[in-house]
Design an enzyme around this catalytic site. Structure first.
Site, PDB file in Angstrom:
ATOM      1  CG  ASP A   1       5.784   3.764  -2.887  1.00 29.26           C
ATOM      2  OD1 ASP A   1       4.806   3.500  -2.166  1.00 29.26           O
ATOM      3  OD2 ASP A   1       6.949   3.835  -2.447  1.00 29.26           O
TER       4      ASP A   1
ATOM      5  CG  ASP B   1       8.335   0.927   3.843  1.00 29.50           C
ATOM      6  OD1 ASP B   1       8.572   0.295   2.801  1.00 29.50           O
ATOM      7  OD2 ASP B   1       7.929   2.107   3.847  1.00 29.50           O
TER       8      ASP B   1
HETATM    9  C1  GLA Z   1       7.900   3.911   0.418  1.00 28.24           C
HETATM   10  C2  GLA Z   1       8.175   2.463   0.018  1.00 28.24           C
HETATM   11  C3  GLA Z   1       9.656   2.186   0.135  1.00 28.24           C
HETATM   12  C4  GLA Z   1      10.430   3.151  -0.727  1.00 28.24           C
HETATM   13  C5  GLA Z   1      10.086   4.578  -0.343  1.00 28.24           C
HETATM   14  C6  GLA Z   1      10.705   5.568  -1.290  1.00 28.24           C
HETATM   15  O1  GLA Z   1       8.067   4.092   1.769  1.00 28.24           O
HETATM   16  O2  GLA Z   1       7.439   1.587   0.812  1.00 28.24           O
HETATM   17  O3  GLA Z   1       9.933   0.864  -0.241  1.00 28.24           O
HETATM   18  O4  GLA Z   1      10.113   2.915  -2.076  1.00 28.24           O
HETATM   19  O5  GLA Z   1       8.679   4.807  -0.347  1.00 28.24           O
HETATM   20  O6  GLA Z   1      10.414   6.876  -0.968  1.00 28.24           O
END
Ligand code: GLA
Length: 716
Positions: free
Chosen positions: A467, A537
């Site tokens: 990420d 997301d």
């Molecule tokens: C980002 C990712 C999510 C999750 C969060 C965790 O927003 O897109 O899927 O992994 O971080 O903090």
């Protein structure tokens, strides 16, 4: 293949179905044609020197403002957007690049950056002996994909310093000015929305100044002949293999041509080159189709699947994950995780992924990033009990990392505050309570590689979610000389590519998925490392039809990670059925992102059939041709048809957004089938000709809000 006509001094670059041609007859490479495949004919009549009736050949008469240069430069009479701008030691901007040699080879590699593989490559070198500068233009063609790629290698061959102020990857001039620009804009949780605007006189540009390709504008520019639709017309797809600040533009010009160029964003950019030093621009993929936007998308998909995505992952089954993020967020313990693992096992889900919160003192997003050791308060016995539980239940184990970042509240930051990107004297800008590590520094990169590797090498991990939850600010490193600070964002991304390469290549059995606060770094360079990327997301089925539709304009379905999540949807509160959520998530690398231990039994019982259905259609998701039959932005329906390359199988998914009462229904026409073959439709038992399915279509009626309509076609 690449063909050079000695007599006319014309290069013909031929990929599947297209020709890209230019000449070097005056020493200056002049663009002649990019579009449908044409005969290797003398294209000199297309030359633009002295347009508007002036005598092209009269010395002193012609104006470079009409020249369709392959490498337009600044301050030599071409007043349009240049591809290169470079000052010599005295500050002079002139740059006169003329042909010196060329060479054809079977490989190409961009220094420090990911690039396509395969194909045949022309390396054409032009030089400015006065300035002491050489540029080698790399062109790659593919027999099996309708695209050409380009990048440039700039070298200081003189005795003084050179200052690069613009180093784009490509430029070409299209005839006429009747074009539209297609771009993909967005934001967190609503990435890659298509937008189409006419090319006008002047510059239409898209860019990022964030040090990331970003959710705001994807590094993609479609150039569509006016009137081009989803199914017909000339469509060019420009896709930059780059993850940092970029700029792509189309310029309607006085000569009646349209210039298209771009690469690294030159806003705030400069790089110094000492004698003997070189600089590579990122590679750009230039796809062409005469079959509209749909054809352009398929051209890009084929290029990425055959020449960019790691070959081992292109057609092999992807993990079907259960991810705990939306199930627990940071608030988990062994008991909660075991419950998710136990309730997911035996249903076709094969990998449990532990998301954010397992390391450092990470109980919320204010602390812990950078401390890649286990959070013993939350997980006193470490990861082992979770991994064992997975293995006992027949699941693999995956883990989340955010390697590029650091929270000020972390052991790493307390030990090395200077490792975060900052300018001395200024408080660094926080975003999501975190800072970015200065990846231009070798010792920082080594720390990240060692810290992530230590976890991967001491635990049985099959999958990693990588990420990255913020963008660069400050744009400065104390480790760089003043003359290279303008290249900070570029050098930072070279550092990112270095850690990706080192971590990923030393763990060939681990599957790596990309992510960036949802889908904020969804670009071809990331795809060269991560065969799939978390798309957004926003996991709401309705919004996902739009996000996945927009993303599919450039990227193949196999690149999009798509999960079934809980309802009411966490991001938008919308309700949709379990079936609809699965149908949308099946149009990508599928998985689940909810608390399976909280699901009603009847939904749990549906998971085995859903995962089996996904496995059945997975070959089409990974290797099929995509036909977008209905656009959710302009109609109430979203419809994707996936057709096997040999046209033996097809899968239709239609999703209604808002339905109307007393609806007559309509006939949805298929595309891409074999017109002469008969197809068996599994759901209805009908047998219909491909021509009937494509000309008359299938009747759609009685749809409910967010309802689905699925058909499987098998050629008889
Ligand atoms: C980002 C990712 C999510 C999750 C969060 C965790 O927003 O897109 O899927 O992994 O971080 O903090």
């Amino acid at each position: 293949m690449i063909f050079y006509d000695e007599q006319t001094k014309i290069f013909y670059l031929e990929s599947k179905g297209l020709t890209y041609a230019f000449s070097v007859s005056e020493g200056i490479p002049e663009h002649l044609w990019f579009g449908a495949r044409i005969a290797r004919d003398n294209l000199h009549f297309t030359r633009g020197w002295g347009a508007n009736g002036f005598d092209a050949e009269l010395p002193g008469q012609f104006c470079r403002n009409h020249l369709a240069a392959e490498v337009p430069t600044y301050a030599r009479g071409d007043y349009r957007e240049p591809m290169l701008s470079c000052r010599g030691e005295a500050g002079e901007p002139v740059c006169e690049l003329r042909y010196v040699r060329h060479h054809i080879s079977d490989s190409h590699a961009v220094t420090g950056m990911p690039s396509t593989y395969g194909g045949q490559t022309l390396e054409l070198t032009v030089e400015d002996p006065v300035k002491g500068m050489e540029a080698t233009l790399f062109y790659t063609v593919f027999e099996d994909a309708p695209s050409v790629t380009r990048f440039a290698r700039i070298s200081n061959t003189g005795k003084g310093m050179l200052k690069l102020e613009r180093a784009y990857s490509f430029s070409f001039d299209l005839p006429g000015n009747q074009y539209d620009v297609l771009s993909l804009f967005g934001a967190w949780a609503r990435e890659r929305m298509p937008e189409r605007t006419p090319v006008r006189h002047g510059v239409t540009s898209i860019d990022s100044k964030r040090g990331s390709s970003s959710a705001v504008l994807n590094p993609f520019l479609g150039i569509l002949a006016r009137g081009t639709s989803e199914t017909s017309g000339d469509a060019y797809g420009v896709s930059l293999v780059y993850s940092s600040s970029f700029r792509l533009l189309a310029e309607g010009t006085q000569s009646g041509r349209t210039r298209v160029c771009g690469g690294i964003n030159d806003f705030g950019f400069s790089e110094q080159l000492a004698p003997g030093e070189g600089f590579d621009t990122p590679e750009v993929v230039l796809a062409y189709s005469g079959e509209g936007i749909g054809g352009m998308s398929r051209a890009l998909h084929d290029t990425f699947r055959s020449h960019l995505i790691p070959p081992a992952a292109v057609a092999s089954p992807r993990p079907i994950v259960i991810n705990n993020w939306e199930a627990t967020f940071f608030a988990f313990d062994y008991e909660k995780l075991f419950a998710i693992i136990d309730s997911s096992a035996g249903r076709g889900i094969d990998t449990f992924v532990l998301d954010d919160g397992w390391f450092g003192t990470r109980d919320n997003d204010r602390s812990g990033l950078g401390d890649w050791f286990i959070n013993r308060t939350k997980l006193p016995q470490g990861l082992t009990p979770i991994i064992d539980r997975c293995h006992e239940r027949g699941l693999k184990f995956g883990l989340w990392f955010e390697p590029e970042m650091v929270n000020p509240d972390s052991d790493l930051y307390r030990a090395h505050p200077d490792w975060a990107v900052h300018v001395p004297g200024y408080e660094p800008m926080l975003c999501r309570h975190q800072l970015m590590l200065d990846l231009t520094r070798g010792e920082v990169r080594d720390y990240v590689v060692n810290a992530v590797t230590a976890i991967l090498d001491t635990n049985e991990i099959d999958y990693v979610k990588w990420d990255s939850n913020r963008n660069l600010t400050e744009m400065y490193s104390e480790s760089l000389p003043a003359g290279s600070q303008g290249a900070f964002a570029h050098r930072w991304v070279l550092g990112l590519y270095d850690i990706c390469r080192r971590i990923i290549s030393s763990h060939p059995s681990v599957f790596f998925e990309g992510c960036s606060g949802g889908g904020a770094r969804f670009d071809p360079a990331m795809l060269a490392f991560f065969p799939q990327i978390w798309t957004s997301d926003d996991t709401d089925a309705g919004m996902r039809t739009r996000i996945q539709y927009g993303t599919s304009i450039v990227y193949p379905l196999s690149a999009m990670s798509c999960h079934v999540s809980a309802c009411p949807n966490h991001q938008v509160g919308r309700m949709s059925t379990f079936e609809t959520r699965a149908a949308v998530a099946h149009l990508g690398a599928t998985g689940y992102e909810l608390n399976t231990s909280h699901l009603p039994q009847e939904e749990l019982d549906k998971i085995p059939a859903q995962t089996a259905e996904y496995r059945r259609m997975e070959p089409l998701v990974q290797s099929g041709d995509l036909y977008r039959l209905s656009d959710p932005f302009t109609s109430s329906d979203f419809a994707f048809l996936l057709v096997a390359k040999d046209r033996s199988l097809a899968h239709l998914t239609l999703i209604r957004q808002m339905t109307e009462a007393n609806e007559e229904g309509f006939f949805l026409r298929m595309q891409g089938l074999d017109p002469d073959a008969v197809y068996f439709i599994e759901e209805t038992g009908e047998r219909l000709h491909g021509s009937t399915l494509m000309q008359v279509g299938i009747r759609i009626r009685g749809m409910r809000d967010f309802g689905i309509f699925i058909r499987h076609f098998t050629r008889q």
